[in-house]
Enzyme design. Structure first.
Site, PDB file in Angstrom:
ATOM      1  CG  ASP A  15      -6.396   0.127   0.494  1.00 39.89           C
ATOM      2  OD1 ASP A  15      -6.447   0.876   1.485  1.00 39.89           O
ATOM      3  OD2 ASP A  15      -5.359  -0.071  -0.154  1.00 39.89           O
TER       4      ASP A  15
ATOM      5  CB  THR B  86      -1.890   5.465  -1.760  1.00 37.48           C
ATOM      6  OG1 THR B  86      -1.776   4.047  -1.789  1.00 37.48           O
ATOM      7  CG2 THR B  86      -3.027   5.830  -0.857  1.00 37.48           C
ATOM      8  CB  THR B  87       0.897   3.036  -5.643  1.00 39.71           C
ATOM      9  OG1 THR B  87       0.853   2.316  -4.425  1.00 39.71           O
ATOM     10  CG2 THR B  87       2.242   2.848  -6.283  1.00 39.71           C
TER      11      THR B  87
ATOM     12  CG  ASP C  34      -1.799   1.137   1.356  1.00 41.96           C
ATOM     13  OD1 ASP C  34      -2.435   1.452   0.347  1.00 41.96           O
ATOM     14  OD2 ASP C  34      -1.868   1.754   2.424  1.00 41.96           O
TER      15      ASP C  34
END
Length: 561
Positions: A394, A99-100, A66
């Site tokens: 998530d 997020t990445t 994550d």
């Protein structure tokens, strides 16, 4: 840093040891740092992304895929690099996934900006071009989006699957997605639109068993046990008293001394105490409660009386759990036991203590109106359970966002390629230098499908060319299937994501990169030198008043006694 005086004498403005980098140096320094951070998470993107193992100073290990978790755990020093961490943190707070993506796009935007600065395009122009492009990208994404409602359960499960893929939970993502969608669906608050507060889903982790043993409890799980072994293990048709004051005798506010001169007096004193405790327990019994959850302590004597009455009691329940219990059982928080009535009690079908992996836990099930639910996660080792928990978090957030916004786009790098193509056309319609920046922005978005391909061991250029040709032919939902290495229709494959993931990632990336680009001067203070730093011949700092600090006439705390 010195300015020149007419007499040739330099004037020092900054303290000794402070550093200043300006202009191109400052920019390239900041961009390098930010790019390095984006590179660090790049390999985790997509279903075939790899994981990172982070070991902190105490030797605690976190294994995760994550982006936000990785960047939070990596202790990052550089101020510009910290901005990328903030991008992924915002993305995590807003949507919970992507997020990445957000970090990688930011890094790519800065990389492109660096090339433009080399060609003497002014950072302000790049910044305004990026802003225009981000705004346009938002509109284009909206056009691509399709509707979803809370009733499309299969679609919601697909969304959850997409969020969990590549996070170490694939093998059992079907079980977890079912749990995630059911959990979110049961806590939708329809009062003001469809709002979803993920805090109402409590995740309890227990090591042992396999991931498939995870289950959704329509109600609550407390990691506690009953206070007395004589109490019943299971209470059906439970009437629950939620008490947030202690069931013990109050200590006196003032210091009081009781002098006891004979054993009889002592006995009557103890009897009196016992009678008072019995009185408290009787009040609980009179209200009809057969389960007590107490936020504070329960006196040993009171435990005995409660057990005699066959009441199931748990003490020292966390405040947050008490609030969730209020929501799920419909009871009221009781502050004063003396005044409690039957109306204050919550109701559920059953409260029981079960042994899970060697620990006792209390299950509150069959709530009338489960406005808050619990998920019990199981897994072979602690790291597995932690990793699953992050994946599940998530998934829960993403399903929640999809239900709130009711808008979806396809996954697999499709939207990015589509938006990039349309931005290229938009760029050609601009006349100023901004068109260079808009073009660069369009190219930057393609880093997502490119990275997906790279992480899956495919040829990024071939894949990108194939994706583009599909999109040019009008296949708006074509995306990259990293398992077969082919371009397929992502809607049919069920790879879908909430629109907000994309819009938020692109906006946050644009804003952060613009912010970093506009910095042309970095002035870093160093710690003051130990020699006192007060200039030559001055006094040591802090001694300006002639007396040691705090000695302003009297010792501190003696003011006016």
């Amino acid at each position: 840093m010195a300015g020149q005086m007419s007499g040739g004498q330099p004037i020092f403005i900054l303290r000794d040891g402070n550093q200043r980098t300006r202009g191109r140096d400052a920019q390239s320094n900041n961009i390098m740092a930010a790019k390095a951070v984006a590179e660090a998470v790049r390999t985790t993107l997509g279903p075939k992304g790899m994981d990172k193992m982070l070991v902190d100073s105490l030797g605690d290990v976190v294994i995760t895929n994550d982006g936000a978790t990785i960047l939070k755990e990596m202790d990052i020093e550089h101020p510009a690099a910290k901005m990328i961490v903030e991008v992924s943190k915002t993305q995590d707070d807003e949507v919970g996934d992507g997020t990445t993506t957000a970090a990688v796009i930011t890094g790519e935007l800065l990389k492109k900006a660096e090339d433009m600065i080399e060609q003497d395009v002014h950072p302000t122009i790049i910044a305004s071009g990026y802003r225009m492009a981000a705004e346009k990208a938002g509109e284009l994404l909206k056009e691509l989006a399709q509707d979803v409602t809370i009733d499309n359960r299969d679609t919601l499960i697909n969304i959850s699957n997409t969020a969990m893929t590549g996070k170490g939970a694939e093998a059992s993502k079907d079980v977890l997605s079912e749990i995630a969608v059911s959990a979110v669906a049961s806590i939708v608050d329809k009062t003001d639109g469809e709002t979803i507060d993920i805090d109402n889903i409590k995740v309890e982790k227990k090591v042992g068993g396999s991931i498939e043993d995870s289950e959704l409890i329509e109600g609550m799980i407390l990691d506690k046990e009953r206070v007395h072994s004589n109490m019943p293990k299971k209470v059906t048709d439970a009437k629950i008293a939620l008490i947030n004051s202690a069931i013990e005798l109050k200590e006196t506010e003032v210091d009081a001394e009781i002098s006891i001169t004979s054993p009889d007096q002592l006995q009557s004193f103890l009897d009196q105490e016992e009678k008072m405790l019995k009185g408290l327990v009787d009040k609980v019994v009179a209200s009809g409660a057969n389960v007590v959850f107490c936020q504070k302590g329960i006196d040993d004597m009171a435990q005995h009386f409660l057990a005699k009455e066959g009441i199931f009691a748990v003490r020292r329940v966390k405040k947050s759990d008490m609030e969730k219990l209020v929501r799920s059982t419909g009871g009221k928080l009781i502050t004063n036991i003396e005044e409690m009535t039957a109306d204050d009690l919550g109701k559920t079908e059953a409260v029981e203590e079960r042994k899970i992996a060697g620990d006792n836990m209390v299950f509150i099930t069959g709530c009338v109106n489960p406005r808050s639910v619990s998920i019990l996660l199981r897994g072979g080792t602690e790291h597995v359970v932690d990793n699953i928990e992050r994946a599940l978090h998530d998934a829960l957030r993403v399903v929640g966002v999809a239900i709130e916004d009711e808008k979806l786009v396809s996954g697999g790098g499709g939207p990015e390629v589509e938006v990039a193509l349309q931005l290229q056309d938009y760029a050609s319609s601009l006349s100023g230098r901004e068109q260079l920046a808009v073009k660069a922005f369009a190219e930057s978005l393609e880093v997502i499908p490119r990275t997906l391909a790279e992480n899956a061991g495919l040829d990024p250029i071939d894949m990108l060319v194939e994706l583009r040709s599909h999109h040019e032919k009008g296949a708006k939902t074509a995306g990259l299937d990293v398992y077969s290495g082919k371009v397929i229709d992502m809607w049919d494959a069920g790879v879908v994501e909430p629109l907000r993931i994309k819009t938020q990632a692109i906006n946050a990336a644009a804003e952060a990169s613009v912010m970093i680009l506009r910095i042309d001067d970095v002035i870093a203070s160093s710690n003051p030198s130990p020699s006192g730093g007060g200039g030559e011949g001055g006094m040591p700092p802090g001694m300006g008043g002639g007396m040691p600090p705090g000695m302003g006439g009297m010792p501190p705390g003696m003011g006016g006694m």
